[in-house]
Design a protein around this motif. Structure first.
Motif, PDB file in Angstrom:
ATOM      1  N   LYS A 186       0.841  -1.191   0.000  1.00  0.00           N
ATOM      2  CA  LYS A 186       0.000   0.000   0.000  1.00  0.00           C
ATOM      3  C   LYS A 186       0.878   1.243   0.000  1.00  0.00           C
ATOM      4  O   LYS A 186       1.085   1.891   1.024  1.00  0.00           O
ATOM      5  CB  LYS A 186      -0.922  -0.007   1.220  1.00  0.00           C
ATOM      6  N   ASN A 187       1.417   1.579  -1.150  1.00  0.00           N
ATOM      7  CA  ASN A 187       2.314   2.726  -1.254  1.00  0.00           C
ATOM      8  C   ASN A 187       1.537   4.022  -1.449  1.00  0.00           C
ATOM      9  O   ASN A 187       0.496   4.060  -2.107  1.00  0.00           O
ATOM     10  CB  ASN A 187       3.278   2.540  -2.432  1.00  0.00           C
ATOM     11  N   ILE A 188       2.058   5.082  -0.855  1.00  0.00           N
ATOM     12  CA  ILE A 188       1.465   6.410  -0.974  1.00  0.00           C
ATOM     13  C   ILE A 188       2.517   7.335  -1.582  1.00  0.00           C
ATOM     14  O   ILE A 188       3.622   7.461  -1.053  1.00  0.00           O
ATOM     15  CB  ILE A 188       1.028   6.960   0.395  1.00  0.00           C
ATOM     16  N   ILE A 189       2.177   7.967  -2.689  1.00  0.00           N
ATOM     17  CA  ILE A 189       3.123   8.847  -3.381  1.00  0.00           C
ATOM     18  C   ILE A 189       2.958  10.280  -2.891  1.00  0.00           C
ATOM     19  O   ILE A 189       1.866  10.855  -2.944  1.00  0.00           O
ATOM     20  CB  ILE A 189       2.915   8.782  -4.899  1.00  0.00           C
ATOM     21  N   PHE A 190       4.043  10.849  -2.384  1.00  0.00           N
ATOM     22  CA  PHE A 190       4.103  12.260  -2.030  1.00  0.00           C
ATOM     23  C   PHE A 190       4.832  12.996  -3.154  1.00  0.00           C
ATOM     24  O   PHE A 190       6.001  12.710  -3.417  1.00  0.00           O
ATOM     25  CB  PHE A 190       4.864  12.458  -0.709  1.00  0.00           C
ATOM     26  N   LEU A 191       4.159  13.933  -3.791  1.00  0.00           N
ATOM     27  CA  LEU A 191       4.765  14.682  -4.885  1.00  0.00           C
ATOM     28  C   LEU A 191       5.494  15.910  -4.352  1.00  0.00           C
ATOM     29  O   LEU A 191       4.935  16.711  -3.603  1.00  0.00           O
ATOM     30  CB  LEU A 191       3.701  15.110  -5.892  1.00  0.00           C
ATOM     31  N   ASN A 192       6.759  16.047  -4.763  1.00  0.00           N
ATOM     32  CA  ASN A 192       7.587  17.199  -4.406  1.00  0.00           C
ATOM     33  C   ASN A 192       7.952  17.949  -5.684  1.00  0.00           C
ATOM     34  O   ASN A 192       8.531  17.363  -6.605  1.00  0.00           O
ATOM     35  CB  ASN A 192       8.867  16.741  -3.712  1.00  0.00           C
ATOM     36  N   PHE A 193       7.634  19.232  -5.739  1.00  0.00           N
ATOM     37  CA  PHE A 193       7.926  20.046  -6.911  1.00  0.00           C
ATOM     38  C   PHE A 193       8.866  21.181  -6.535  1.00  0.00           C
ATOM     39  O   PHE A 193       8.672  21.834  -5.504  1.00  0.00           O
ATOM     40  CB  PHE A 193       6.642  20.663  -7.484  1.00  0.00           C
ATOM     41  N   ASN A 194       9.862  21.418  -7.376  1.00  0.00           N
ATOM     42  CA  ASN A 194      10.678  22.607  -7.168  1.00  0.00           C
ATOM     43  C   ASN A 194       9.802  23.835  -7.382  1.00  0.00           C
ATOM     44  O   ASN A 194       9.049  23.910  -8.360  1.00  0.00           O
ATOM     45  CB  ASN A 194      11.857  22.625  -8.148  1.00  0.00           C
ATOM     46  N   THR A 204       1.410  19.374 -16.242  1.00  0.00           N
ATOM     47  CA  THR A 204       1.853  18.268 -17.093  1.00  0.00           C
ATOM     48  C   THR A 204       2.073  17.006 -16.268  1.00  0.00           C
ATOM     49  O   THR A 204       1.577  15.925 -16.617  1.00  0.00           O
ATOM     50  CB  THR A 204       3.150  18.631 -17.832  1.00  0.00           C
ATOM     51  N   TYR A 205       2.808  17.130 -15.172  1.00  0.00           N
ATOM     52  CA  TYR A 205       3.096  15.961 -14.334  1.00  0.00           C
ATOM     53  C   TYR A 205       1.840  15.473 -13.609  1.00  0.00           C
ATOM     54  O   TYR A 205       1.622  14.267 -13.473  1.00  0.00           O
ATOM     55  CB  TYR A 205       4.202  16.282 -13.332  1.00  0.00           C
ATOM     56  N   LYS A 206       1.020  16.387 -13.139  1.00  0.00           N
ATOM     57  CA  LYS A 206      -0.199  16.000 -12.447  1.00  0.00           C
ATOM     58  C   LYS A 206      -1.125  15.209 -13.365  1.00  0.00           C
ATOM     59  O   LYS A 206      -1.650  14.155 -12.987  1.00  0.00           O
ATOM     60  CB  LYS A 206      -0.926  17.236 -11.937  1.00  0.00           C
ATOM     61  N   SER A 207      -1.352  15.705 -14.560  1.00  0.00           N
ATOM     62  CA  SER A 207      -2.259  15.029 -15.488  1.00  0.00           C
ATOM     63  C   SER A 207      -1.709  13.672 -15.896  1.00  0.00           C
ATOM     64  O   SER A 207      -2.459  12.702 -16.072  1.00  0.00           O
ATOM     65  CB  SER A 207      -2.513  15.899 -16.725  1.00  0.00           C
ATOM     66  N   LEU A 208      -0.390  13.596 -16.027  1.00  0.00           N
ATOM     67  CA  LEU A 208       0.251  12.331 -16.386  1.00  0.00           C
ATOM     68  C   LEU A 208       0.017  11.281 -15.309  1.00  0.00           C
ATOM     69  O   LEU A 208      -0.340  10.133 -15.593  1.00  0.00           O
ATOM     70  CB  LEU A 208       1.750  12.559 -16.587  1.00  0.00           C
ATOM     71  N   LEU A 209       0.198  11.655 -14.051  1.00  0.00           N
ATOM     72  CA  LEU A 209       0.046  10.715 -12.950  1.00  0.00           C
ATOM     73  C   LEU A 209      -1.421  10.393 -12.648  1.00  0.00           C
ATOM     74  O   LEU A 209      -1.751   9.281 -12.248  1.00  0.00           O
ATOM     75  CB  LEU A 209       0.732  11.266 -11.698  1.00  0.00           C
ATOM     76  N   LEU A 210      -2.293  11.370 -12.850  1.00  0.00           N
ATOM     77  CA  LEU A 210      -3.706  11.139 -12.571  1.00  0.00           C
ATOM     78  C   LEU A 210      -4.329  10.126 -13.518  1.00  0.00           C
ATOM     79  O   LEU A 210      -5.276   9.413 -13.150  1.00  0.00           O
ATOM     80  CB  LEU A 210      -4.476  12.466 -12.644  1.00  0.00           C
ATOM     81  N   LYS A 211      -3.824  10.059 -14.733  1.00  0.00           N
ATOM     82  CA  LYS A 211      -4.394   9.107 -15.691  1.00  0.00           C
ATOM     83  C   LYS A 211      -3.669   7.762 -15.671  1.00  0.00           C
ATOM     84  O   LYS A 211      -4.047   6.838 -16.392  1.00  0.00           O
ATOM     85  CB  LYS A 211      -4.364   9.683 -17.107  1.00  0.00           C
ATOM     86  N   ALA A 212      -2.644   7.644 -14.819  1.00  0.00           N
ATOM     87  CA  ALA A 212      -1.875   6.400 -14.748  1.00  0.00           C
ATOM     88  C   ALA A 212      -2.646   5.334 -13.982  1.00  0.00           C
ATOM     89  O   ALA A 212      -3.360   5.626 -13.024  1.00  0.00           O
ATOM     90  CB  ALA A 212      -0.532   6.653 -14.076  1.00  0.00           C
ATOM     91  N   ASP A 213      -2.483   4.100 -14.388  1.00  0.00           N
ATOM     92  CA  ASP A 213      -3.066   2.963 -13.685  1.00  0.00           C
ATOM     93  C   ASP A 213      -2.021   2.433 -12.709  1.00  0.00           C
ATOM     94  O   ASP A 213      -1.226   1.560 -13.039  1.00  0.00           O
ATOM     95  CB  ASP A 213      -3.482   1.882 -14.687  1.00  0.00           C
ATOM     96  N   LEU A 214      -2.004   3.002 -11.500  1.00  0.00           N
ATOM     97  CA  LEU A 214      -0.986   2.666 -10.517  1.00  0.00           C
ATOM     98  C   LEU A 214      -1.424   1.447  -9.704  1.00  0.00           C
ATOM     99  O   LEU A 214      -2.339   1.532  -8.886  1.00  0.00           O
ATOM    100  CB  LEU A 214      -0.727   3.862  -9.591  1.00  0.00           C
TER     101      LEU A 214
END
Length: 227
Positions: A186-194, A204-214
């Motif tokens: 049960k992994n939880i991804i924390f996104l860190n942005f500069n 761009t990164y948000k939309s890419l990850l939101l549509k991913a089948d994780l």
């Protein structure tokens, strides 16, 4: 709905006495293409302002869905404080609608129309996830947290496995495959942005990850800015 939206934009521009433009961030796919009962807010890129950003929120109604239109040329350091301000304004309003959401407005290039990304429950932290975790001793599932960091060059680092930590170096093109290398569980991804990244990069990164089948991970609603 799109026709009505553009009429709203024009009325805001002309009521201000001069026409203003906003360059919306682009995405190549959106699951949300239509929203009803909306109020718009605008974050303009304005070089004449001290921080190059101007917020227009005159037409916001707290009980409606909010469409937050952010100019893609703004950096996260410029845009996020204003976005947090809007979140707090709605949260603390005396007139509430629990079903009303907040969305970023984007140009969906695949459909040649508007697309939307919801951020209602996103909590923005102006620190790294490592700093945040170190302060929260009772954080649940901390052993399953997988921080992803994106730097100014667009280089992506994924911290995998707390028992034997190692970094997966990734890119925008390979990140979806690289996420499959995460430990099962049960992994939880924390996104860190500069904080110097442009809002376009963030979307761009948000939309890419939101549509991913994780398969082995979910995206946390906690997001972090670092310098």
């Amino acid at each position: 709905m799109k026709y009505i939206f553009y009429l709203i934009i024009l009325s805001v521009f002309f009521s201000c006495g001069k026409e203003k433009t906003i360059l919306l961030p682009e995405i190549n796919h959106s699951n949300i293409s239509e929203i009803k009962d909306v109020s718009p807010a605008y974050l303009f890129y304005d070089e004449t302002k001290t921080d190059s950003v101007e917020l227009n929120r005159k037409n916001l109604i707290s009980t409606t869905n909010w469409l937050v239109n952010v100019d893609k040329r703004l950096t996260l350091k410029q845009a996020i404080p204003h976005i947090k301000f809007l979140q707090e304004k709605k949260k603390n309003s005396s007139h509430k609608n629990e079903n009303a959401k907040n969305y970023f407005t984007c140009n969906d290039t695949s459909k040649k129309s508007l697309g939307f990304i919801e951020f209602t429950d996103v909590i923005f932290h102006e620190e790294s996830s490592e700093e945040y975790i170190s302060k929260i001793s009772d954080l649940k599932y901390s052993e399953n947290i997988k921080p992803i960091s994106i730097n100014l060059k667009g280089e992506i680092s994924i911290l995998n496995s707390n028992s034997k930590p190692f970094i997966i170096k990734s890119t925008k093109e390979t990140i979806l495959n690289d996420l499959k290398k995460l430990d099962s569980g049960k992994n939880i991804i924390f996104l860190n942005f500069n904080e110097g990244l442009f809002f376009q990069d963030y979307i761009t990164y948000k939309s890419l990850l939101l549509k991913a089948d994780l398969q082995y991970a979910t995206l946390s609603n906690q997001e972090f800015l670092h310098n």
